[in-house]
Design a protein around this motif. Sequence first.
Motif, mmCIF file in Angstrom:
data_model
loop_
_atom_site.group_PDB
_atom_site.id
_atom_site.type_symbol
_atom_site.label_atom_id
_atom_site.label_comp_id
_atom_site.label_asym_id
_atom_site.label_seq_id
_atom_site.Cartn_x
_atom_site.Cartn_y
_atom_site.Cartn_z
ATOM 1 N N SER A 1 -49.558 -16.230 -37.468
ATOM 2 C CA SER A 1 -49.177 -16.112 -38.877
ATOM 3 C C SER A 1 -50.028 -17.027 -39.753
ATOM 4 O O SER A 1 -50.570 -16.611 -40.784
ATOM 5 N N TRP B 1 -56.993 -14.734 -44.958
ATOM 6 C CA TRP B 1 -56.813 -14.090 -46.264
ATOM 7 C C TRP B 1 -57.262 -15.000 -47.406
ATOM 8 O O TRP B 1 -57.993 -14.570 -48.314
ATOM 9 N N HIS C 1 -43.131 -15.455 -41.344
ATOM 10 C CA HIS C 1 -44.421 -15.278 -42.004
ATOM 11 C C HIS C 1 -44.305 -15.544 -43.505
ATOM 12 O O HIS C 1 -45.205 -16.144 -44.113
ATOM 13 N N THR D 1 -53.585 -15.803 -39.931
ATOM 14 C CA THR D 1 -53.670 -14.642 -40.826
ATOM 15 C C THR D 1 -53.756 -15.088 -42.283
ATOM 16 O O THR D 1 -54.562 -14.569 -43.069
ATOM 17 N N ARG E 1 -59.053 -14.995 -34.496
ATOM 18 C CA ARG E 1 -57.882 -14.125 -34.463
ATOM 19 C C ARG E 1 -57.952 -13.155 -33.282
ATOM 20 O O ARG E 1 -56.940 -12.924 -32.600
ATOM 21 N N LEU F 1 -48.454 -9.625 -41.486
ATOM 22 C CA LEU F 1 -48.683 -10.133 -40.135
ATOM 23 C C LEU F 1 -48.688 -8.942 -39.172
ATOM 24 O O LEU F 1 -47.686 -8.242 -39.054
#
Length: 284
Positions: free
Chosen positions: A111, A118, A37, A114, A141, A8
């Motif tokens: 968080s 991914w 996170h 993110t 983001r 993060l």
Amino acid sequence: MTQNSPPLVLPPGLARAIATLPDKDRHRLDDTVTRLHTVNGHLWGTEDRVRGALRSAAQIADCKREIDQLNAERNVLAERADEVLGSLADAGRADAPLHTETLASVVDRLSVLTLRIWHTERAAPRDELNRRRVPALHGQREELCAALDTLVSDVVAGRRRLPVPARFKLYGRDDAAPAEVKPSRHLRRVIAFGGLSECGKSTSAEFVQRTCGAQRFKIGFLLRQAAHREGLADPYALSARRQGELLLGELNRAQRPIFHGEHPRAAATAARSTSVIQVPRRRR
């Protein structure tokens, strides 16, 4: 996070504001946000597991319990982060406009975003829809980071107020909520041996058992006993905190006072003051 999870990265404006905090608060915040996170990453994985087509009803129930436990931890950590982040605010402007959410709530959203980026990037090579989503998610983001930095600037300058951080989350009815598990007053001392396979856990535990008259348990046995008692399919699928509660509950049962009608062998073992548990290797 682990090497298989994304880190993060906080936006620069928030990072600069955090750098002005006292060392103690800064370290506390760093630890809390890292744990938040990590919990979000575990939540993502558990929610993926519960969607598995071959899951039994008992396994789905296990996942639901773990999701509730992780969500409770998530809320506690967000409130803890807000206790520190709230000190960034200028308290001199009581008439400043009130923002709709706290700083930690936005960090929590960052968080999750993110993690979404991914996982979407990992799925992109084999899925066209996910491949098209990646640029849009990166754009989200960037916008969220910019909005968070603007909010931090306004809060520090007193141009905007933050709401009370308490979330007052409830998971189920109050009367149905499990009581906190605490060590029994009869459980005086526990020694745990952990390590790799064949590193000497059993030998050490046997030595303590032989020389001190301690009870000896294997943590796997205790967890299986607790799982059977609670109707759980796989205690290892639960959060570390929930596993700890189950383990402590079983240790408490082993040390409880002996009442009329109980087996005499149980009375003899429960009277001993030391328990030795052997921790198995971490599952890969």
